[in-house]
Design an enzyme around this catalytic site. Sequence first.
Site, PDB file in Angstrom:
ATOM      1  CE1 TYR A 114      -4.406  -1.261   0.008  1.00 35.38           C
ATOM      2  CE2 TYR A 114      -3.244  -3.090   1.047  1.00 35.38           C
ATOM      3  CZ  TYR A 114      -4.357  -2.591   0.405  1.00 35.38           C
ATOM      4  OH  TYR A 114      -5.427  -3.405   0.140  1.00 35.38           O
ATOM      5  CD  GLU A 156      -6.544  -6.295   1.418  1.00 36.12           C
ATOM      6  OE1 GLU A 156      -5.337  -6.122   1.704  1.00 36.12           O
ATOM      7  OE2 GLU A 156      -7.164  -5.543   0.626  1.00 36.12           O
TER       8      GLU A 156
END
Length: 398
Positions: free
Chosen positions: A98, A140
């Site tokens: 990310y 997740e």
Amino acid sequence: MLSEQSAATVRATLPAVGAAIGEITERFYARLFEAHPELLRDLFNRGNQAAGIQKQALAGSIAAFATHLVDDPGQRPDAMLERIAHKHASLGIVPEQYPVVHEHLFAAIAEILGDAVTPEVAAAWTDVYWLMANALIAIEKRLYAQSEQRGWREWKVVGRTEETADVASFRLRPADDGPVPGYRAGQYVSVGVTLADGARQIRQYSLTAAPGSPERQFAVKRVTGDGTAPDGEVSNHLHAHVREGDVLQLSAPYGDLVLEDTEAPLLLASAGIGVTPMIAMLEQLALTGHRARVTVVHADRSPAAHALRSDHEAYTAKLPDAEPVFFYERYDEDTVGAGRPGLVDLTDVDVPAGTHAYLCGPLPFMRAVRAQLIEKGVAPADIHYEVFGPDLWLASAA
């Protein structure tokens, strides 16, 4: 959620960012793949990149998330986030990726918008990004913790069936002869293959057997380019090269469109290869003895193109109160008696009160069916979707 100051800045700049976000994402991917070519080779769908679809998906998800934050500051768009997180988990996305996306995305924003990106604007949109990213990371993490399988696993092909001219089914068992983790009807697995040029590409395929099966079973439609998009790399590789005895890498099962345990009437509507999750749901309903009404709707080009049609009919016939309603665009002497002509039309199809609907297929099909179901009194909250491809965020807007 967003601070009042950031929300005001995002609200004021959303039109400008939205208008330029196509350019922003194009520049973002150029920067990302220049710095990390392995991501295009081994993670991102090269076909979607070539067609520009992935760029639209990133733009859409960020814009949709930002719009939701400013329009509904007290509520998070969890349906959209769950759907994206399931896809990410099937690909093996990790939190460390990310910041890489953030670096190149915000460099692209600065390049495209220039002086309009003041420190206040940059800070506000950074808040948007990390609110979305951290929510996805948390979901997740939960999905990984719940999974019975860690990472990729090798599965041996134990059977292959040519369903139609363009669809083949594959049956697989664990190459290590170990246990088969469970899943829920409607979920999919990612399949990873190494192509002739050495790239490792990944695609998702819905499981077509009911939970409890000792095998993984999925059907693959060969994707043929139409001039605006290339041939499907993975689908064509599987059709041309994978036979019984070959080994594929599969992820754990993921996907948030799953058959819920309910005694309510059901409607399962699919189009084309969108039939695949519906077959698993129908088998599950037959195995559990679902007693309420089940309406099975499918749309296809012709009976010959209708993949898994025999399973579609057989599982429907095992239910005590079920009706198949098939629609075919090409209606000739070979089609008479096989179904109805044209596109899906539910005008004279009985949809009982309290029906829960599951839809899978192209977005125009799902939007059309959804509108017809709402006209018949089905609650929008009781209409559930599966979307193939990168436009996962669109499901909540369908």
